[in-house]
Design an enzyme around this catalytic site. Structure first.
Site, PDB file in Angstrom:
ATOM      1  N   ASP A   1      12.914 -15.719 -26.378  1.00 55.26           N
ATOM      2  CA  ASP A   1      14.037 -14.699 -26.078  1.00 55.26           C
ATOM      3  C   ASP A   1      14.148 -15.008 -28.097  1.00 55.26           C
ATOM      4  O   ASP A   1      13.202 -15.399 -28.849  1.00 55.26           O
ATOM      5  CB  ASP A   1      15.409 -15.458 -25.659  1.00 55.26           C
ATOM      6  CG  ASP A   1      16.597 -14.800 -26.799  1.00 55.26           C
ATOM      7  OD1 ASP A   1      15.814 -13.792 -25.697  1.00 55.26           O
ATOM      8  OD2 ASP A   1      17.425 -14.571 -26.174  1.00 55.26           O
TER       9      ASP A   1
ATOM     10  N   CYS B   1      14.118 -11.829 -22.412  1.00 50.99           N
ATOM     11  CA  CYS B   1      15.075 -11.257 -23.324  1.00 50.99           C
ATOM     12  C   CYS B   1      15.004  -9.789 -23.097  1.00 50.99           C
ATOM     13  O   CYS B   1      14.180  -9.421 -22.872  1.00 50.99           O
ATOM     14  CB  CYS B   1      14.418 -11.445 -24.170  1.00 50.99           C
ATOM     15  SG  CYS B   1      15.262 -10.192 -25.466  1.00 50.99           S
TER      16      CYS B   1
ATOM     17  N   GLU C   1      25.446 -16.283 -30.726  1.00 51.33           N
ATOM     18  CA  GLU C   1      23.881 -17.135 -31.442  1.00 51.33           C
ATOM     19  C   GLU C   1      24.639 -18.263 -32.533  1.00 51.33           C
ATOM     20  O   GLU C   1      24.701 -18.744 -32.698  1.00 51.33           O
ATOM     21  CB  GLU C   1      23.752 -16.067 -32.096  1.00 51.33           C
ATOM     22  CG  GLU C   1      22.177 -15.554 -31.432  1.00 51.33           C
ATOM     23  CD  GLU C   1      21.062 -16.411 -31.648  1.00 51.33           C
ATOM     24  OE1 GLU C   1      20.775 -16.715 -32.357  1.00 51.33           O
ATOM     25  OE2 GLU C   1      20.277 -16.904 -29.990  1.00 51.33           O
TER      26      GLU C   1
ATOM     27  N   CYS D   1      21.836  -9.212 -20.334  1.00 55.51           N
ATOM     28  CA  CYS D   1      21.519 -10.768 -22.026  1.00 55.51           C
ATOM     29  C   CYS D   1      21.512 -11.304 -21.157  1.00 55.51           C
ATOM     30  O   CYS D   1      22.196 -11.677 -21.117  1.00 55.51           O
ATOM     31  CB  CYS D   1      22.347  -9.369 -23.038  1.00 55.51           C
ATOM     32  SG  CYS D   1      22.118 -10.600 -24.349  1.00 55.51           S
TER      33      CYS D   1
ATOM     34  N   HIS E   1      22.171 -13.283 -23.576  1.00 57.25           N
ATOM     35  CA  HIS E   1      23.124 -14.673 -24.352  1.00 57.25           C
ATOM     36  C   HIS E   1      24.288 -14.344 -23.711  1.00 57.25           C
ATOM     37  O   HIS E   1      25.556 -15.467 -23.612  1.00 57.25           O
ATOM     38  CB  HIS E   1      23.283 -14.111 -25.728  1.00 57.25           C
ATOM     39  CG  HIS E   1      22.136 -14.094 -26.959  1.00 57.25           C
ATOM     40  ND1 HIS E   1      20.749 -14.082 -25.916  1.00 57.25           N
ATOM     41  CD2 HIS E   1      22.795 -15.384 -27.429  1.00 57.25           C
ATOM     42  CE1 HIS E   1      20.318 -14.552 -27.252  1.00 57.25           C
ATOM     43  NE2 HIS E   1      21.138 -15.404 -28.139  1.00 57.25           N
TER      44      HIS E   1
HETATM   45  N1  DGL Z   1      19.031 -12.489 -24.876  1.00 56.17           N
HETATM   46  C1  DGL Z   1      19.053 -11.255 -25.431  1.00 56.17           C
HETATM   47  C2  DGL Z   1      18.932  -9.980 -24.402  1.00 56.17           C
HETATM   48  O1  DGL Z   1      18.423 -10.256 -23.610  1.00 56.17           O
HETATM   49  C3  DGL Z   1      19.475 -10.309 -26.978  1.00 56.17           C
HETATM   50  C4  DGL Z   1      19.071  -9.784 -27.723  1.00 56.17           C
HETATM   51  C5  DGL Z   1      19.121  -9.779 -29.243  1.00 56.17           C
HETATM   52  O2  DGL Z   1      18.653 -10.975 -30.075  1.00 56.17           O
HETATM   53  O3  DGL Z   1      20.280  -8.951 -29.276  1.00 56.17           O
HETATM   54  O4  DGL Z   1      18.421  -8.581 -24.493  1.00 56.17           O
END
Ligand code: DGL
Length: 273
Positions: free
Chosen positions: A10, A73, A158, A192, A194
């Site tokens: 990721d 990701c 983050e 996503c 996150h």
């Molecule tokens: N976890 C990533 C996703 O699923 C985040 C992407 C990013 O770094 O903006 O898209």
């Protein structure tokens, strides 16, 4: 001893929400997680940059002995996976595999909606790629999909700035926006990795009966099926139940923050890409 862990990638911490579910469902395998925290977020980066960074990561996983790498990701899956699978793998490592998270999610998302109206919440990169629209259409042509780019959310997660009034506003703003696009939405996909960290906040601003779907369990089940259908890959994945974690960023920061995504303490090592 030579091992071939399953690689999980990721841009930062988000993939840990997927790894957690993979480990719960398939604890027998070795896993190697890598977060490119030094260069996160990927969401607003160009197609070329996300491809370049993701390919670098994939090469690193291969050097570490992985036979199978999961791009946990959505942004990397949307912008880099196809090129890597079609252009790079045949010359780089024809016996190895790289899989993403968009297709397995698209394959089942229609099962969650009664109204056949789904909202996809993702990064700008994922939304602009139209990947979910195209993939969901293949499996559920009757499902109407609306999308919303929740641009600030990854950075908020983050940097652990989730418990502020600004974070509440940023969550509410995008939830209101997607529900205004289509009032019939009964299922919101957190597209996503996150965003599961924001699920309680998202719930605060959505109607009570809304389905809010995280990808972790979906991707873990899909990996299980993949391994059953591909014994030639499965038998090359080592089985020792070992977990390793790497970050391109600060290991101290990673170890502090990773626990909230992974649900357990993490001790990481540093790598430079
Ligand atoms: N976890 C990533 C996703 O699923 C985040 C992407 C990013 O770094 O903006 O898209």
């Amino acid at each position: 001893m030579h091992t071939s862990p399953i690689g999980v990638f990721d841009s930062g911490y988000g993939g840990l929400t997927v790894l957690k579910e993979m480990e719960a469902l398939l604890p027998q395998y070795d896993y190697l997680y890598m977060g490119d925290n030094a260069r996160a977020p990927y969401g607003s980066r160009s197609f070329d940059t996300v491809y370049e960074y993701t390919l670098e990561a994939v090469k690193w996983f291969f050097e570490k002995g992985c036979t199978l790498v999961i791009l946990a990701c959505n942004t990397a899956s949307a912008k880099a996976l196809r090129s890597i699978q079609q252009k790079d793998l045949p010359t780089l490592a024809p016996q190895k595999r790289v899989l993403g998270v968009i297709r397995p999610t698209a394959e089942v998302i229609g099962d969650f909606t009664k109204s056949e109206h789904v909202g996809v919440l993702g990064t700008l990169g994922t939304v602009n790629s139209q990947s979910y629209l195209l993939e969901i259409e293949k499996f559920f042509p009757n499902v109407v999909v609306s999308q919303e780019a929740c641009t600030e959310w990854v950075d908020m997660v983050e940097k652990n700035n989730m418990h502020t009034p600004e974070a509440n506003m940023a969550v509410k703003q995008h939830i209101d926006a997607i529900l205004q696009k289509d009032e019939a939405i009964d299922t919101l996909l957190l597209a996503c990795t996150h965003y599961p960290l924001l699920i309680e906040k998202i719930r605060q601003f959505t109607p009570e009966n809304m389905n809010i779907i995280s990808q972790g369990e979906i991707v873990a089940k899909s990996l299980q099926t993949y391994l059953q259908l591909h014994p030639e890959i499965e038998e090359r994945c080592s089985k020792g139940g070992h977990m390793q974690f790497y970050t391109t960023g600060s290991t101290e920061d990673f170890d502090i923050h990773a626990a909230s995504f992974y649900g357990k303490p993490v001790i990481s090592k540093h790598l430079s890409l």
